[in-house]
Write an enzyme that holds these catalytic residues in place. Structure first.
Site: not given
Ligand code: NAD
Length: 424
Positions: A114
Site C-alpha cells: 500500500k
Molecule cells: P473515494 O475517495 O472515492 O470516496 C471516499 C468517500 O468517503 C467520499 O464519499 C468521501 O466524502 C467519504 N468520506 C471521507 N471522509 C469521510 C468521513 N469522515 N465521514 C464520512 N464520509 C467520509 O474512495 P473509495 O475508493 O471509494 O474508497 C473508500 C474505501 O474503500 C476506503 O477505505 C478504501 O481503502 C476502500 N477500498 C477502495 C477500493 C477501490 O477500488 N477504490 C478497493 C478496496 C477498498
C-alpha cells in the site's frame, strides 16, 4: 519473539493495532503453520519518502509519502495509493497487511502492499497534483514495478493519477510499462469494469450473505457511509436489485429519506463541491444519528475505525458489508457478533477491486483485452468461490466470517512462506 516494532506505537483500535488483533485471533486455527505467524506481524519493507514540489505561487512545499510492502511470499506487492491529510506510516502498514490477507483470500497471485501521501489533494491545483504524483512515483520507483509491486487507486486517487504514475515510471525505465499500475484509463491499458469492480464485489458478497440470512433485497433498507467510488457503485447495484438507499453519509454530512434516496439525483450532486448534502431529495441529519438509522444493511465505505463499540451497539442493521478497509474496531466486532449482526469483512467484501486489477494486469501482459461481460462473470465467480470457501471454514470452526477469512488466507500465505523457505 516479540512483535513490537520500534517505529510504530499502535493502540488497541488504531489500524495496525486492529490488524494485529485480527491476526492473534486466527493463530489457534493455523496448526503447525503458527510457527511462522510472526511473519504476518512485520512488514517486509517500509519506505518513507520526501515529496517536494514547487507550488503555483512559487513556494516550495514538502509532503510525506510512503510505500509499504507487507508480504511478498505469494507474488508481487499489490495495493492502492491514498492521498489524504491523515495518512500515516501506521495506517499504510495496516492497509498493506489487509492487502496481503485480501489477495490470499481470493487466491490471486499477489502479496500485499500500500502507499500514500500525507496531503489534502482538494487544496492542490491540477498542476500541483500532477507534480506531487510524479515526484512520489519517482521516489518509490526503486521498489515498484510490474513484477515487484503494482499500485492502484484508493481514497482520493483515480485513473488520471494512475496515468501519471504509469507515465513517470515508464519515463524512468525508458519504455512504456502499462503493467506497473492498475486502475488506468481504458486507452492506456485499463480494464473494462475496473471502476465499478469494488462496489460490484460488495454487492455480490452482500447478495449472497442476504440470501443466507433470508433477507429479501427487494425493499431492504440500506445505509451507506462514504459515497465515492466504492459506496456509490454499491448503492446503485443494491437499488437496481430493489433495495432502498435510506441514508448516505459523506465528508459533507448525512442525508436520509426513509422512502429511498433518488440516486439519479444524489450521485451527481455528491460529485459537486457541496457533496451529498447539496441534494434536495432528503433530510439532512446529524452525523452521529447516521448510526441509528432504521436499516437492514449497513455499508461502511469511507475510512478506518468508523464502527466503534458505541456505534455497534446502536446499529439496527442485520448485515454489515465492509466496503472500506478496516472500518470496524475489534471491540465493535465482538459486540456485533454478540448481537447477531453478520459482518462480511473487508478482506473479502471489497476484494472485487483487486480482482479486476489482477485482470487488468494479465490483459496488459498479453495485450489482449476482454469485454465487460466476461470480466463481470469472472469477477462474480472468483468472489462467490472465495466467499463459499470462507463460509464453510466459518461453519466448520464456528468462527466469524472475519476469522474464517484470515484462516483461509493466512494458511495460504504461511504455506507459501514455508515452501519457499528462508533466504539465504
Ligand atoms: P473515494 O475517495 O472515492 O470516496 C471516499 C468517500 O468517503 C467520499 O464519499 C468521501 O466524502 C467519504 N468520506 C471521507 N471522509 C469521510 C468521513 N469522515 N465521514 C464520512 N464520509 C467520509 O474512495 P473509495 O475508493 O471509494 O474508497 C473508500 C474505501 O474503500 C476506503 O477505505 C478504501 O481503502 C476502500 N477500498 C477502495 C477500493 C477501490 O477500488 N477504490 C478497493 C478496496 C477498498
Amino acid at each position: 519473539m516479540s512483535s513490537v516494532l520500534s517505529y510504530v506505537q499502535p493502540t488497541a483500535n488504531s489500524p495496525w493495532g486492529t490488524y494485529l488483533s485480527q491476526v492473534d485471533r486466527v493463530i489457534p486455527y493455523l496448526g503447525d503453520l503458527a510457527r511462522w505467524a510472526e511473519t504476518l506481524k512485520r512488514p517486509k519493507r517500509a519506505l518513507i519518502v520526501d515529496v517536494p514540489i514547487e507550488m503555483d505561487d512559487g513556494s516550495i512545499a514538502h509532503f510525506e509519502g510512503y510505500r509499504v510492502q507487507h508480504n511478498l511470499s505469494r507474488g508481487p506487492g499489490k495495493g492502492g495509493v491514498r492521498f489524504h491529510p491523515d495518512v500515516t506510516l501506521e495506517e499504510v502498514m495496516a492497509l498493506s497487511a489487509w492487502m496481503t490477507v485480501k489477495t490470499a483470500a481470493v487466491n490471486l497471485p499477489y502479496g500485499g502492499a500500500k502507499g500514500g501521501i500525507r496531503v489534502d489533494p482538494k487544496k492542490l491545483s491540477l498542476k500541483e497534483l500532477e507534480k506531487v504524483t510524479r515526484r512520489y512515483t519517482s521516489e518509490i520507483g526503486i521498489i515498484i514495478g510490474p513484477h515487484s509491486d503494482i499500485p492502484a487507486p484508493d481514497v482520493n486517487t483515480n485513473a488520471q493519477i494512475m496515468a501519471w504514475m504509469m507515465d513517470t515510471y515508464s519515463m524512468n525505465v525508458g519504455g512504456t510499462a502499462t503493467g506497473v499500475v492498475t486502475g488506468k484509463p481504458l486507452h492506456l491499458g485499463g480494464s473494462l469494469g475496473r471502476v465499478k469492480a469494488t462496489g460490484r464485489g460488495v454487492f455480490v458478497t452482500g447478495r449472497e450473505a442476504a440470501r443466507r440470512l433470508g433477507l429479501d433485497l427487494r425493499g431492504a433498507r440500506v445505509a451507506v457511509q462514504g459515497f465515492g467510488n466504492v459506496g456509490s457503485v454499491a448503492a446503485e447495484l443494491f437499488a437496481e436489485a430493489g433495495a432502498k438507499i435510506v441514508a448516505v453519509q459523506d465528508h459533507t454530512g448525512t442525508i436520509v429519506n426513509e422512502n429511498g434516496l433518488d440516486l439519479a439525483g444524489l450521485v451527481p450532486a455528491s460529485r459537486t463541491d457541496g457533496g451529498a448534502v447539496s441534494f434536495k431529495g432528503g433530510d439532512v441529519i446529524d452525523n452521529e444519528a447516521f448510526w441509528e438509522v432504521a436499516c437492514d444493511i449497513l455499508i461502511p465505505a469511507a475510512l478506518e475505525g468508523q464502527i466503534t463499540a458505541e456505534r455497534a451497539q446502536k446499529t439496527k442493521a442485520r448485515l454489515v458489508l465492509e466496503g472500506a478497509n478496516g472500518p470496524t474496531v475489534p471491540t465493535a466486532d465482538d459486540i456485533l457478533a454478540e448481537r447477531g449482526v453478520l459482518v462480511v469483512p473487508d478482506v473479502i467484501c471489497n476484494a472485487g477491486g483487486v480482482t479486476v486489477s489482477y485482470f487488468e494486469w494479465v490483459q496488459d501482459f498479453s495485450s489482449f483485452f476482454w469485454d465487460e461481460d466476461e470480466i463481470n462473470v469472472r469477477l462474480d465467480r472468483i468472489m462467490m468461490n472465495a466467499l463459499n470457501n470462507i463460509w464453510d471454514t466459518a461453519d466448520k470452526h464456528k468462527i466469524t466470517l472475519r476469522t474464517a477469512t484470515y484462516a483461509v488466507a493466512c494458511e495460504r500465505i504461511l504455506m507459501a512462506r514455508q515452501e519457499r523457505g528462508l533466504y539465504p
